[in-house]
Design an enzyme around this catalytic site. Structure first.
Site, PDB file in Angstrom:
ATOM      1  N   SER A 110      22.380  52.501  -9.395  1.00  0.00           N
ATOM      2  CA  SER A 110      23.013  52.105  -8.212  1.00  0.00           C
ATOM      3  C   SER A 110      22.217  52.084  -7.077  1.00  0.00           C
ATOM      4  CB  SER A 110      24.228  53.061  -8.197  1.00  0.00           C
ATOM      5  OG  SER A 110      24.996  53.407  -9.199  1.00  0.00           O
ATOM      6  N   THR A 122      20.515  53.656 -16.431  1.00  0.00           N
ATOM      7  CA  THR A 122      21.781  52.656 -16.020  1.00  0.00           C
ATOM      8  C   THR A 122      22.657  53.218 -15.438  1.00  0.00           C
ATOM      9  OG1 THR A 122      22.133  53.159 -18.428  1.00  0.00           O
ATOM     10  CG2 THR A 122      21.323  50.986 -17.909  1.00  0.00           C
ATOM     11  N   ASP A 158      30.902  59.138 -20.811  1.00  0.00           N
ATOM     12  CA  ASP A 158      29.632  59.907 -20.804  1.00  0.00           C
ATOM     13  C   ASP A 158      29.544  61.133 -20.154  1.00  0.00           C
ATOM     14  OD1 ASP A 158      28.496  57.671 -22.012  1.00  0.00           O
ATOM     15  OD2 ASP A 158      28.662  56.513 -20.061  1.00  0.00           O
ATOM     16  N   GLY A 159      30.534  61.496 -19.302  1.00  0.00           N
ATOM     17  CA  GLY A 159      30.273  62.830 -18.598  1.00  0.00           C
ATOM     18  C   GLY A 159      30.589  63.855 -19.597  1.00  0.00           C
TER      19      GLY A 159
HETATM   20  P1  NAD Z   1      31.479  60.318 -14.879  1.00  0.00           P
HETATM   21  O1  NAD Z   1      31.639  60.828 -16.435  1.00  0.00           O
HETATM   22  O2  NAD Z   1      32.634  59.913 -14.346  1.00  0.00           O
HETATM   23  O3  NAD Z   1      30.360  59.333 -14.859  1.00  0.00           O
HETATM   24  C1  NAD Z   1      30.480  58.582 -13.978  1.00  0.00           C
HETATM   25  C2  NAD Z   1      30.138  57.117 -14.409  1.00  0.00           C
HETATM   26  O4  NAD Z   1      28.793  56.811 -14.661  1.00  0.00           O
HETATM   27  C3  NAD Z   1      30.925  56.939 -15.611  1.00  0.00           C
HETATM   28  O5  NAD Z   1      31.455  55.440 -15.573  1.00  0.00           O
HETATM   29  C4  NAD Z   1      29.981  56.711 -16.735  1.00  0.00           C
HETATM   30  O6  NAD Z   1      30.318  56.027 -17.887  1.00  0.00           O
HETATM   31  C5  NAD Z   1      28.673  56.368 -16.279  1.00  0.00           C
HETATM   32  N1  NAD Z   1      27.535  56.752 -16.533  1.00  0.00           N
HETATM   33  C6  NAD Z   1      27.096  58.172 -17.097  1.00  0.00           C
HETATM   34  N2  NAD Z   1      25.974  58.190 -17.568  1.00  0.00           N
HETATM   35  C7  NAD Z   1      25.672  56.717 -17.860  1.00  0.00           C
HETATM   36  C8  NAD Z   1      24.335  56.177 -18.400  1.00  0.00           C
HETATM   37  N3  NAD Z   1      23.583  56.800 -18.812  1.00  0.00           N
HETATM   38  N4  NAD Z   1      24.533  54.980 -18.191  1.00  0.00           N
HETATM   39  C9  NAD Z   1      25.255  53.996 -17.505  1.00  0.00           C
HETATM   40  N5  NAD Z   1      26.408  54.731 -16.915  1.00  0.00           N
HETATM   41  C10 NAD Z   1      26.506  55.907 -17.113  1.00  0.00           C
HETATM   42  O7  NAD Z   1      30.734  61.508 -14.336  1.00  0.00           O
HETATM   43  P2  NAD Z   1      29.906  62.767 -14.388  1.00  0.00           P
HETATM   44  O8  NAD Z   1      30.316  63.630 -15.437  1.00  0.00           O
HETATM   45  O9  NAD Z   1      29.883  63.099 -12.976  1.00  0.00           O
HETATM   46  O10 NAD Z   1      28.538  61.918 -14.803  1.00  0.00           O
HETATM   47  C11 NAD Z   1      27.359  62.357 -13.942  1.00  0.00           C
HETATM   48  C12 NAD Z   1      26.613  61.185 -13.839  1.00  0.00           C
HETATM   49  O11 NAD Z   1      27.347  60.079 -13.058  1.00  0.00           O
HETATM   50  C13 NAD Z   1      25.384  61.425 -13.345  1.00  0.00           C
HETATM   51  O12 NAD Z   1      24.312  61.567 -14.165  1.00  0.00           O
HETATM   52  C14 NAD Z   1      25.077  60.131 -12.466  1.00  0.00           C
HETATM   53  O13 NAD Z   1      24.069  59.225 -13.264  1.00  0.00           O
HETATM   54  C15 NAD Z   1      26.429  59.253 -12.375  1.00  0.00           C
HETATM   55  N6  NAD Z   1      26.709  59.207 -11.029  1.00  0.00           N
HETATM   56  C16 NAD Z   1      26.554  57.764 -10.578  1.00  0.00           C
HETATM   57  C17 NAD Z   1      26.761  57.490  -9.158  1.00  0.00           C
HETATM   58  C18 NAD Z   1      26.469  56.110  -8.992  1.00  0.00           C
HETATM   59  O14 NAD Z   1      26.194  55.303  -9.564  1.00  0.00           O
HETATM   60  N7  NAD Z   1      26.384  56.048  -7.477  1.00  0.00           N
HETATM   61  C19 NAD Z   1      27.130  58.645  -8.407  1.00  0.00           C
HETATM   62  C20 NAD Z   1      27.228  60.078  -8.946  1.00  0.00           C
HETATM   63  C21 NAD Z   1      26.980  60.266 -10.414  1.00  0.00           C
END
Ligand code: NAD
Length: 265
Positions: free
Chosen positions: A166, A161, A45-46
């Site tokens: 979270s 999601t 997804d990233g």
């Molecule tokens: P990444 O690609 O490692 O993504 C982090 C996780 O979030 C992965 O498991 C990915 O599959 C999941 N993810 C991303 N978009 C999603 C969506 N729309 N629905 C469900 N899961 C999703 O790391 P990155 O490139 O830094 O991705 C950035 C995203 O990561 C941010 O937009 C944020 O939503 C998410 N994130 C989540 C947390 C948390 O849940 N505590 C913390 C920081 C970032």
């Protein structure tokens, strides 16, 4: 059809990307990294988020498609072992697409710097790490609450999601054209009071978060950090523009949610 490929640097992804390039060339589908009609992300997804930001200036011309090389993603419909099928479907189902809402983020500054606009596919957050964040939240220009706490997250339906989930936000079906405001560890006591629940804001409404005059906020837009600057306020609303996915195969949203968070079939 002209295709751009955006991928991460993992070994498996690099192999998949090479194989995809070969299959595209055999099908006479050209690569154009600058003016593509279709952007294929290979990774997770990233990677799709990175591809979105790379081409967010051309949302009306570009469709996206995600190949995942790891676990099932929310934006990545195709598995890395399905590349032949994917290329076949590009040739046969060219017109199909599905679109999802985006968040428009307008940042206004304390100094003379002009306002800046961005699109978010997942969310935008405002946080302050070691001190209490103090901000006034306006909805449609009317003061709604004064927030104190770690921060606020504003997410799209498809982003609901991700980080939003979270922090206790609701999961929203992407056919609903709305955005969500969720609190990150708000301070609630006899002196400070906020609603304390995530709020779903309608498409014709906007939210302004007016920050206390300090320069140490962390503002994110998806995976991007904005440089620390003198931000006065940030406006959020649903964008007129949408992200278009090449819908060569469509997975039921709730099926995807179940698959990701409850159990795989
Ligand atoms: P990444 O690609 O490692 O993504 C982090 C996780 O979030 C992965 O498991 C990915 O599959 C999941 N993810 C991303 N978009 C999603 C969506 N729309 N629905 C469900 N899961 C999703 O790391 P990155 O490139 O830094 O991705 C950035 C995203 O990561 C941010 O937009 C944020 O939503 C998410 N994130 C989540 C947390 C948390 O849940 N505590 C913390 C920081 C970032």
């Amino acid at each position: 059809m002209k295709v751009a490929i955006v991928h991460n640097k993992e070994k498996k992804t690099l192999e998949v990307t090479e194989r995809l390039k070969t299959l595209l060339s055999q099908a006479n589908i050209g690569i154009d990294e600058h003016k593509p009609e279709l952007v294929i992300s290979v990774g997770g997804d990233g990677t799709l988020l990175a591809a979105f930001h790379q081409f967010s200036h051309a949302l009306d011309e570009v469709r996206f498609l995600g190949v995942h090389t790891g676990h099932l993603g929310f934006y990545t419909d195709w598995r890395d072992y399905e590349l032949e099928e994917l290329v076949d479907s590009l040739l046969t189902n060219r017109e199909q697409s599905v679109s999802y809402p985006l968040l428009k983020v307008r940042v206004s500054y304390l100094d003379e710097k002009p306002d800046q606009c961005f699109f978010a596919l997942n969310e935008s957050t405002i946080k302050r790490s070691n001190r209490t964040m103090v901000a006034d939240v306006y909805i449609k220009n009317e003061l709604f609450e004064s927030f104190r706490g770690d921060g606020l997250a504003v997410s799209t339906p498809t982003g609901s999601t991700a980080y939003n989930k979270s922090i206790g936000g609701a999961v929203i079906h992407p056919s609903i054209n709305a955005f969500q405001l969720a609190e990150i560890a708000s301070l609630n006591n006899r002196v400070f009071r906020t609603l304390g629940s995530p709020m779903v804001i309608a498409q014709d409404e906007w939210v302004e978060i007016r920050l206390e005059n300090t320069a140490d906020y962390l503002v994110t837009i998806d995976q991007l950090d904005m440089p620390k600057t003198n931000i006065r306020s940030i406006y959020y609303r649903i964008a007129k523009e949408r992200i278009h996915f090449a819908s060569y195969r469509h997975m039921h949203f709730w099926h995807r949610v179940k698959d990701a968070f409850i159990s795989e079939d």
